[in-house]
Scaffold this active site. Structure first.
Site, PDB file in Angstrom:
ATOM      1  CG  ASP A   8     -19.249  44.817  -6.750  1.00  0.00           C
ATOM      2  OD1 ASP A   8     -18.300  44.654  -7.544  1.00  0.00           O
ATOM      3  OD2 ASP A   8     -20.255  44.090  -6.736  1.00  0.00           O
ATOM      4  CE  LYS A  11     -12.454  44.398  -4.814  1.00  0.00           C
ATOM      5  NZ  LYS A  11     -13.905  44.525  -4.525  1.00  0.00           N
ATOM      6  N   GLY A  35     -15.102  43.189 -11.369  1.00  0.00           N
ATOM      7  CA  GLY A  35     -15.396  44.336 -12.213  1.00  0.00           C
ATOM      8  C   GLY A  35     -14.961  45.558 -11.430  1.00  0.00           C
ATOM      9  CG  HIS A  36     -11.681  45.900  -9.760  1.00  0.00           C
ATOM     10  ND1 HIS A  36     -10.459  45.535  -9.250  1.00  0.00           N
ATOM     11  CD2 HIS A  36     -12.588  45.073  -9.195  1.00  0.00           C
ATOM     12  CE1 HIS A  36     -10.630  44.512  -8.411  1.00  0.00           C
ATOM     13  NE2 HIS A  36     -11.913  44.211  -8.373  1.00  0.00           N
ATOM     14  CD  GLN A 219     -13.268  37.965  -6.997  1.00  0.00           C
ATOM     15  OE1 GLN A 219     -12.183  37.424  -6.851  1.00  0.00           O
ATOM     16  NE2 GLN A 219     -13.615  38.546  -8.103  1.00  0.00           N
TER      17      GLN A 219
HETATM   18  P1  GDP Z   1     -14.746  47.261  -7.036  1.00  0.00           P
HETATM   19  O1  GDP Z   1     -15.185  45.963  -7.628  1.00  0.00           O
HETATM   20  O2  GDP Z   1     -14.460  47.143  -5.565  1.00  0.00           O
HETATM   21  O3  GDP Z   1     -13.627  47.910  -7.778  1.00  0.00           O
HETATM   22  O4  GDP Z   1     -16.015  48.235  -7.148  1.00  0.00           O
HETATM   23  P2  GDP Z   1     -16.937  48.437  -8.462  1.00  0.00           P
HETATM   24  O5  GDP Z   1     -16.183  49.241  -9.444  1.00  0.00           O
HETATM   25  O6  GDP Z   1     -17.518  47.148  -8.902  1.00  0.00           O
HETATM   26  O7  GDP Z   1     -18.166  49.230  -7.828  1.00  0.00           O
HETATM   27  C1  GDP Z   1     -17.993  50.473  -7.248  1.00  0.00           C
HETATM   28  C2  GDP Z   1     -18.843  51.495  -8.027  1.00  0.00           C
HETATM   29  O8  GDP Z   1     -18.978  52.674  -7.268  1.00  0.00           O
HETATM   30  C3  GDP Z   1     -18.196  51.929  -9.319  1.00  0.00           C
HETATM   31  O9  GDP Z   1     -19.204  52.226 -10.245  1.00  0.00           O
HETATM   32  C4  GDP Z   1     -17.426  53.187  -8.935  1.00  0.00           C
HETATM   33  O10 GDP Z   1     -17.242  54.085 -10.017  1.00  0.00           O
HETATM   34  C5  GDP Z   1     -18.348  53.779  -7.920  1.00  0.00           C
HETATM   35  N1  GDP Z   1     -17.698  54.524  -6.846  1.00  0.00           N
HETATM   36  C6  GDP Z   1     -16.484  54.303  -6.254  1.00  0.00           C
HETATM   37  N2  GDP Z   1     -16.305  55.164  -5.225  1.00  0.00           N
HETATM   38  C7  GDP Z   1     -17.420  55.925  -5.171  1.00  0.00           C
HETATM   39  C8  GDP Z   1     -17.859  56.977  -4.314  1.00  0.00           C
HETATM   40  O11 GDP Z   1     -17.185  57.374  -3.350  1.00  0.00           O
HETATM   41  N3  GDP Z   1     -19.096  57.505  -4.543  1.00  0.00           N
HETATM   42  C9  GDP Z   1     -19.888  57.085  -5.554  1.00  0.00           C
HETATM   43  N4  GDP Z   1     -21.065  57.659  -5.716  1.00  0.00           N
HETATM   44  N5  GDP Z   1     -19.505  56.096  -6.399  1.00  0.00           N
HETATM   45  C10 GDP Z   1     -18.301  55.523  -6.190  1.00  0.00           C
HETATM   46  P1  IMO Z   2     -15.173  42.598  -7.435  1.00  0.00           P
HETATM   47  O1  IMO Z   2     -13.701  42.341  -7.548  1.00  0.00           O
HETATM   48  C1  IMO Z   2     -19.044  41.140  -6.068  1.00  0.00           C
HETATM   49  C2  IMO Z   2     -19.650  36.789  -6.190  1.00  0.00           C
HETATM   50  C3  IMO Z   2     -20.691  36.264  -7.155  1.00  0.00           C
HETATM   51  C4  IMO Z   2     -21.162  35.033  -6.385  1.00  0.00           C
HETATM   52  C5  IMO Z   2     -19.875  34.520  -5.764  1.00  0.00           C
HETATM   53  C6  IMO Z   2     -19.183  33.415  -6.545  1.00  0.00           C
HETATM   54  O2  IMO Z   2     -15.736  43.422  -8.529  1.00  0.00           O
HETATM   55  O3  IMO Z   2     -15.540  43.075  -6.063  1.00  0.00           O
HETATM   56  P2  IMO Z   2     -17.754  33.378  -8.791  1.00  0.00           P
HETATM   57  O4  IMO Z   2     -18.118  33.774 -10.186  1.00  0.00           O
HETATM   58  O5  IMO Z   2     -16.583  34.102  -8.228  1.00  0.00           O
HETATM   59  O6  IMO Z   2     -17.620  31.891  -8.644  1.00  0.00           O
HETATM   60  O7  IMO Z   2     -19.051  33.794  -7.900  1.00  0.00           O
HETATM   61  O8  IMO Z   2     -18.999  35.640  -5.677  1.00  0.00           O
HETATM   62  N1  IMO Z   2     -18.605  37.651  -6.806  1.00  0.00           N
HETATM   63  C7  IMO Z   2     -18.562  38.980  -6.666  1.00  0.00           C
HETATM   64  N2  IMO Z   2     -19.405  39.841  -6.051  1.00  0.00           N
HETATM   65  N3  IMO Z   2     -17.895  41.589  -6.626  1.00  0.00           N
HETATM   66  C8  IMO Z   2     -17.039  40.743  -7.222  1.00  0.00           C
HETATM   67  O9  IMO Z   2     -15.833  41.136  -7.671  1.00  0.00           O
HETATM   68  C9  IMO Z   2     -17.358  39.376  -7.294  1.00  0.00           C
HETATM   69  N4  IMO Z   2     -16.759  38.287  -7.820  1.00  0.00           N
HETATM   70  C10 IMO Z   2     -17.528  37.240  -7.506  1.00  0.00           C
HETATM   71  O10 IMO Z   2     -21.724  37.210  -7.350  1.00  0.00           O
HETATM   72  O11 IMO Z   2     -22.019  35.413  -5.346  1.00  0.00           O
HETATM   73 MG    MG Z   3     -16.764  45.175  -8.745  1.00  0.00          MG
END
Ligand code: GDP
Ligand code: IMO
Ligand code: MG
Length: 420
Positions: A8, A11, A35-36, A219
């Site tokens: 998270d 990416k 979840g991106h 991840q």
């Molecule tokens: P990912 O799994 O690495 O793609 O990240 P996620 O999408 O799960 O979580 C990142 C969250 O932060 C999302 O809700 C993005 O919209 C938000 N986000 C990304 N970059 C920034 C930033 O620079 N500032 C803020 N406030 N939010 C951001």
């Molecule tokens: P993105 O791509 C954050 C974590 C789960 C758990 C462990 C194993 O959005 O960064 P799994 O279901 O993969 O067997 O769970 O990995 N986990 C993540 N944490 N971001 C993710 O994906 C994750 N995908 C799995 O919370 O601790």
């Molecule tokens: Mg994510």
């Protein structure tokens, strides 16, 4: 492009940004545990399986062999995108990718329940059981759906195993292989068949044409099956080597490895976390950073940015540069901290210990720096950064041992600074 912490990091945001210059965006591991989030013109898209380059008309999104694909989820996600006006007709899925079937999800949840307090906190998406079947040579690949006889035979074999566990270990009802085959072939095959491709040929043809191919990790480094905080990890390799096996390219094809890091750290699920915060600052990071899972809604555990982890991530991934996200989340803090080492049993260390018990006992050593107390969300050039924010990034770069090329200051596509 890969995560350097526990996921998270943002990416999705940076993949979407850099996909502007790529002809292909390739997901190489993981599944719908990811979840991106992409935010474009105020519209937010939460993607699980579809690569984050999908919003551009010029990119081909490819789900490569290393991904585990739930065909129901993929079709639902594509339908959601189509409904919102996104053209998904260029989507491709490797015939060698393995399928997540409903029994994988059921087993994931049952294993977690069985572990009780020792649970991993998985996303319950069936990721572990699907990769386990792949390793056991019981997996079913996307291409198997193309031959009904083979698909049914493989489901019989796989369920012969899974049903024994479901019924004898977990006291659940068995799943009928033919009923499941009927359902998958009727509900998924028509939508999936046109997507199935030889991803190796697709990717290598693009590379041979001199095109820019962007590999999108899911991840993160410390959730890596081999290099993460095992067993509190996922079941694939999100590190750079995973891009090679998960997409079928040799390391010489990869000329830039961008590590994404938040300006702080979050973790979802169980496992050690040396810089974790249980105080008001932690609550502040969760509130201001909206640190709740994109798909699962779970509260993410917050902490200060950890340069020990980043230095380790630089080594494991041969990072060429770092892209920092969510710097704006720190805007209102009086002081900000970077963890530079750990104190373990009275001794100071600067490297991540290999013995995980020590990571559990590690007390962070911090550098504390003054905050900038300014809203960064509208800042678009490095010159306009407040000096304290610049100093924080400079120190982070020195501590991590790699340059920072991009900094994100908000979720939107345009909210970033280019340091290169
Ligand atoms: P990912 O799994 O690495 O793609 O990240 P996620 O999408 O799960 O979580 C990142 C969250 O932060 C999302 O809700 C993005 O919209 C938000 N986000 C990304 N970059 C920034 C930033 O620079 N500032 C803020 N406030 N939010 C951001
Ligand atoms: P993105 O791509 C954050 C974590 C789960 C758990 C462990 C194993 O959005 O960064 P799994 O279901 O993969 O067997 O769970 O990995 N986990 C993540 N944490 N971001 C993710 O994906 C994750 N995908 C799995 O919370 O601790
Ligand atoms: Mg994510």
């Amino acid at each position: 492009m890969l995560g350097t912490q526990w996921g998270d990091e943002g990416k999705g945001k940076f993949t979407d940004l850099l996909a502007a210059d790529a002809s292909m965006v390739v997901r190489f591991q993981g599944g719908h545990n990811a979840g991106h989030t992409l935010v474009v013109n105020g519209e937010s898209f939460a993607l699980q399986l579809v690569p984050s380059g999908v919003l551009y008309p010029h990119t081909t999104p490819v789900i490569a062999n290393g991904v585990v694909v739930d065909p129901f989820v993929l079709l639902a996600e594509m339908a959601m995108l189509e409904e919102r006006g996104v053209d998904v007709s260029r989507m491709k899925v490797s015939g060698n990718a393995h399928l997540i079937m409903p029994y994988h999800q059921q087993l994931d949840a049952l294993h977690e329940r069985h572990l009780g307090d020792a649970k991993l906190g998985t996303t319950k998406r069936g990721i572990g059981p699907a990769y386990a079947d792949k390793s056991m040579r019981l997996g079913i690949r996307v291409q198997d759906m193309l031959d009904e006889k083979i698909f049914r035979a493989k489901l019989h074999t796989a369920l012969g195993h899974a049903n024994t566990i479901l019924t004898r270990v977990f006291n659940r009802l068995p799943i009928d292989p033919d009923q499941l085959a009927d359902k998958v072939l009727a509900e998924c095959l028509p939508g999936i068949e046109p997507l199935i491709a030889d991803s190796i040929d697709l990717i290598h043809s693009a590379l041979e044409n001199g095109e820019n191919v962007l590999f999108e990790g899911a991840q993160a480094t410390f959730l890596d099956l081999d290099h993460g905080t095992y067993p509190f990890v996922t079941s694939s390799n999100p590190t750079a080597g995973g891009a090679c096996t998960g997409a079928g390219v040799g390391p010489r094809h990869i000329d830039r490895v961008i590590g994404i890091a938040k300006a702080y750290v979050t973790r979802v699920g169980s496992g050690p976390f040396p810089t974790e915060l249980f105080d008001d600052i932690g609550d502040y990071l969760v509130d201001v950073g909206r640190e709740y899972g994109t798909n699962t809604g779970r509260r993410r555990r917050p902490g200060w940015v950890d340069a020990v982890m980043l230095r380790h991530a630089v080594r494991l991934n041969s990072l060429t540069d770092l892209a920092i996200t969510k710097l704006d989340v720190l805007d209102q803090l009086d002081t900000v901290k970077i963890c530079t080492g750990y104190k373990i049993d009275g001794e100071e260390v600067s490297k991540l210990p290999y013995h995980q018990s020590l990571i559990h006992r590690a007390e962070p050593i911090y550098i504390e720096m003054p905050g900038w107390k300014k809203d960064l969300t509208e800042v678009r050039s490095v010159q306009d950064l407040p000096p304290n924010a610049k100093s924080f990034l400079d120190e982070l770069s020195v501590q991590a041992g790699v340059g920072i090329s991009l900094v994100s200051t908000g979720p939107g596509r345009k909210q970033y600074l280019d340091f290169s």
